[in-house]
Design an enzyme around this catalytic site. Structure first.
Site, PDB file in Angstrom:
ATOM      1  N   SER A 152      47.025  75.340 113.523  1.00 49.09           N
ATOM      2  CA  SER A 152      45.779  74.711 113.289  1.00 49.09           C
ATOM      3  C   SER A 152      44.618  75.686 113.598  1.00 49.09           C
ATOM      4  O   SER A 152      44.804  76.760 113.858  1.00 49.09           O
ATOM      5  CB  SER A 152      45.439  73.516 114.553  1.00 49.09           C
ATOM      6  OG  SER A 152      43.949  73.135 114.423  1.00 49.09           O
ATOM      7  N   TYR A 165      45.199  70.081 123.091  1.00 54.82           N
ATOM      8  CA  TYR A 165      45.584  70.454 121.782  1.00 54.82           C
ATOM      9  C   TYR A 165      45.118  72.009 121.485  1.00 54.82           C
ATOM     10  O   TYR A 165      46.087  72.673 121.108  1.00 54.82           O
ATOM     11  CB  TYR A 165      44.892  69.604 120.822  1.00 54.82           C
ATOM     12  CG  TYR A 165      45.176  69.512 119.393  1.00 54.82           C
ATOM     13  CD1 TYR A 165      46.433  69.070 118.896  1.00 54.82           C
ATOM     14  CD2 TYR A 165      44.414  70.593 118.455  1.00 54.82           C
ATOM     15  CE1 TYR A 165      46.546  69.136 117.532  1.00 54.82           C
ATOM     16  CE2 TYR A 165      44.707  70.519 117.121  1.00 54.82           C
ATOM     17  CZ  TYR A 165      45.968  69.968 116.733  1.00 54.82           C
ATOM     18  OH  TYR A 165      46.338  70.056 115.311  1.00 54.82           O
TER      19      TYR A 165
HETATM   20  P1  NAD Z   1      50.441  62.979 111.453  1.00 57.15           P
HETATM   21  O1  NAD Z   1      50.279  62.348 112.694  1.00 57.15           O
HETATM   22  O2  NAD Z   1      50.669  62.173 110.176  1.00 57.15           O
HETATM   23  O3  NAD Z   1      52.012  63.980 111.670  1.00 57.15           O
HETATM   24  C1  NAD Z   1      52.283  64.096 112.852  1.00 57.15           C
HETATM   25  C2  NAD Z   1      54.007  63.947 112.793  1.00 57.15           C
HETATM   26  O4  NAD Z   1      54.576  64.403 114.076  1.00 57.15           O
HETATM   27  C3  NAD Z   1      54.335  62.289 112.761  1.00 57.15           C
HETATM   28  O5  NAD Z   1      54.992  62.036 111.794  1.00 57.15           O
HETATM   29  C4  NAD Z   1      54.683  62.134 114.349  1.00 57.15           C
HETATM   30  O6  NAD Z   1      55.638  60.910 114.233  1.00 57.15           O
HETATM   31  C5  NAD Z   1      55.415  63.359 114.418  1.00 57.15           C
HETATM   32  N1  NAD Z   1      55.615  63.532 115.806  1.00 57.15           N
HETATM   33  C6  NAD Z   1      54.953  63.124 116.972  1.00 57.15           C
HETATM   34  N2  NAD Z   1      55.518  63.351 118.075  1.00 57.15           N
HETATM   35  C7  NAD Z   1      56.909  63.698 117.839  1.00 57.15           C
HETATM   36  C8  NAD Z   1      57.940  64.139 118.593  1.00 57.15           C
HETATM   37  N3  NAD Z   1      57.676  64.030 119.953  1.00 57.15           N
HETATM   38  N4  NAD Z   1      59.045  64.396 117.945  1.00 57.15           N
HETATM   39  C9  NAD Z   1      58.940  64.562 116.587  1.00 57.15           C
HETATM   40  N5  NAD Z   1      58.028  64.200 115.740  1.00 57.15           N
HETATM   41  C10 NAD Z   1      56.827  63.931 116.676  1.00 57.15           C
HETATM   42  O7  NAD Z   1      49.639  64.116 111.545  1.00 57.15           O
HETATM   43  P2  NAD Z   1      49.438  65.293 110.519  1.00 57.15           P
HETATM   44  O8  NAD Z   1      47.860  65.610 110.281  1.00 57.15           O
HETATM   45  O9  NAD Z   1      50.382  65.359 109.030  1.00 57.15           O
HETATM   46  O10 NAD Z   1      49.843  66.253 111.247  1.00 57.15           O
HETATM   47  C11 NAD Z   1      50.975  67.350 111.181  1.00 57.15           C
HETATM   48  C12 NAD Z   1      50.765  68.644 111.766  1.00 57.15           C
HETATM   49  O11 NAD Z   1      49.439  69.431 111.360  1.00 57.15           O
HETATM   50  C13 NAD Z   1      50.393  68.644 113.195  1.00 57.15           C
HETATM   51  O12 NAD Z   1      51.259  69.693 114.087  1.00 57.15           O
HETATM   52  C14 NAD Z   1      48.994  68.843 113.385  1.00 57.15           C
HETATM   53  O13 NAD Z   1      48.705  69.355 114.709  1.00 57.15           O
HETATM   54  C15 NAD Z   1      48.780  69.721 112.348  1.00 57.15           C
HETATM   55  N6  NAD Z   1      47.445  69.850 112.083  1.00 57.15           N
HETATM   56  C16 NAD Z   1      46.634  68.880 111.296  1.00 57.15           C
HETATM   57  C17 NAD Z   1      45.622  68.949 110.803  1.00 57.15           C
HETATM   58  C18 NAD Z   1      44.882  67.779 110.227  1.00 57.15           C
HETATM   59  O14 NAD Z   1      43.489  67.901 109.838  1.00 57.15           O
HETATM   60  N7  NAD Z   1      45.454  66.653 109.646  1.00 57.15           N
HETATM   61  C19 NAD Z   1      44.923  69.893 111.034  1.00 57.15           C
HETATM   62  C20 NAD Z   1      45.244  71.038 111.815  1.00 57.15           C
HETATM   63  C21 NAD Z   1      46.644  70.942 112.128  1.00 57.15           C
END
Ligand code: NAD
Length: 267
Positions: A152, A165
Site C-alpha cells: 500500500s 495497517y
Molecule cells: P478486499 O477487502 O476486497 O480484499 C481483501 C481480500 O482479502 C478479501 O477477499 C478477503 O476475503 C481476503 N482476506 C481477508 N482476510 C483473509 C485471511 N485471513 N486469509 C485469506 N484471505 C483473507 O479489498 P482490496 O482493496 O481488494 O484489498 C486487497 C489488497 O490490496 C489488501 O492487501 C489491501 O491492503 C491492499 N490495498 C488496497 C487498497 C485500496 O484502495 N483498495 C489500497 C492499498 C492497498
C-alpha cells in the site's frame, strides 16, 4: 498469453483487487488458484467465469486463512497435487481494522499484523520452498519463481488512526526487500505493488459519499480514483518475463498519491 503454462496463486481473490488479478492472470494463460477466506460463492463464480474464457488453463478454488500455517500448507499442497508446480504467488490478502491508536486493542493490532504481515511471510515462505524444490522450469519462465506482495502507499505514508495497517505495510517493505536480497541468486524475484486509493469494498466508506470522494481526490494528483484493473495490469507485468530484471522494488499504482500532493502549491 505472457503466462502460458504457468501456475499462479492469488490469495484473497474472491473480491476486489485479487479478483481482478486472478482474471488478468487467467487471460494471460496461467492456471489460477483462487484462494478465499469466507466468500465461497464469489470464488466459485469467478472460477466458472474464468474457465469460460480460458484456453487450456484451469482454475482451482481453495479456502484458507493466510495467517494460519496449516491453511497455507494446505493451499500449497493442493496446488502442487493439481498443477505439479507453482510459478507465481500474488500475496494479496489484507484487512483493515481502524481505531484511534490509544484505543486500539491488542486483539485488533494482532489480527491485522497476523493477516497483513505474518500471512505474507507464511505464503512467501511456502512459495519459496516450492520454487527451490522445482528449480528453474526451462521454456516456462526465466525466473525460478515470482512473488508479488500487495502492499500500500502506507508502506511509506504514515496514517493516523490506522496504526496496525500502516505498521503491517511498513513491515512488508522490509520483508519484500530482504527476501529479494536473499533469493536473488536463485532467480526468485520478489516485488511489491503499492496501490493508492482503489475503488473496492475495503474503502467503500470513503468513496461512496460525495464529500468522501471530493476529499480523496485532493490526495490524487492524477485526478481519479484507481480501478482494480490498474493494479492487475501491473501484477501481470511483474509476473511476466518482461520484468525479468526487476526485483526488490515496489511499484506504486497510486495516481501520484505518494508525491506529497499537499505541496502542489506553496506547501
Ligand atoms: P478486499 O477487502 O476486497 O480484499 C481483501 C481480500 O482479502 C478479501 O477477499 C478477503 O476475503 C481476503 N482476506 C481477508 N482476510 C483473509 C485471511 N485471513 N486469509 C485469506 N484471505 C483473507 O479489498 P482490496 O482493496 O481488494 O484489498 C486487497 C489488497 O490490496 C489488501 O492487501 C489491501 O491492503 C491492499 N490495498 C488496497 C487498497 C485500496 O484502495 N483498495 C489500497 C492499498 C492497498
Amino acid at each position: 498469453m505472457r503466462l502460458l503454462n504457468q501456475t499462479c496463486l492469488v490469495t484473497g481473490s474472491s473480491s476486489g483487487i485479487g479478483k481482478a488479478i486472478a482474471r488478468k492472470m487467467a487471460m494471460e494463460g496461467a492456471n489460477v488458484i483462487i484462494n478465499y477466506y469466507s466468500d465461497k460463492t464469489s470464488a466459485e463464480e469467478l472460477a466458472h467465469d474464468l474457465e469460460e474464457i480460458s484456453v487450456d488453463n484451469e482454475m482451482m478454488v481453495v479456502k484458507g486463512d493466510v495467517s494460519k500455517q496449516k491453511d497455507v500448507d494446505n493451499i500449497l499442497r493442493k496446488t502442487i497435487d493439481k498443477f505439479g508446480a507453482l510459478d507465481i504467488l500474488v500475496s494479496n490478502s489484507g484487512i483493515q481494522i481502524d481505531a484511534p491508536s490509544h484505543e486500539l486493542t491488542l486483539e485488533q493490532w494482532n489480527r491485522v499484523i497476523d493477516v497483513n504481515l505474518t500471512g505474507q511471510f507464511l505464503c512467501a515462505q511456502a512459495a519459496i520452498k516450492c520454487f527451490l524444490h522445482q528449480g528453474i522450469r526451462p521454456n516456462i519462465s526465466k525466473a525460478m519463481g515470482k512473488i508479488i506482495h500487495m502492499s500500500s502507499v502506507h508502506e511509506i505514508i504514515p496514517w493516523a488512526g490506522h496504526l496496525n495497517y500502516a505498521s503491517s505495510k511498513g513491515g512488508l517493505l522490509m520483508l519484500m526487500k530482504s527476501l529479494a536480497l536473499e533469493y536473488g541468486k536463485d532467480k526468485i524475484r520478489v516485488n511489491s505493488i503499492a496501490p493508492g486509493a482503489i475503488q473496492t469494498a475495503i474503502n467503500e466508506e470513503v468513496w461512496s459519499s460525495k464529500k468522501g470522494m471530493e476529499n480523496l481526490l485532493k490526495l490524487i494528483p492524477y485526478g481519479r480514483i484507481g480501478q482494480v484493473e490498474d493494479v492487475a495490469n501491473a501484477a501481470v507485468w511483474l509476473a511476466s518475463d518482461e520484468s525479468d530484471y526487476v526485483t526488490g522494488t515496489t511499484i506504486f499504482v497510486d495516481g501520484g498519491m505518494s508525491c506529497y500532493p499537499g505541496f502542489l502549491d506553496n506547501g
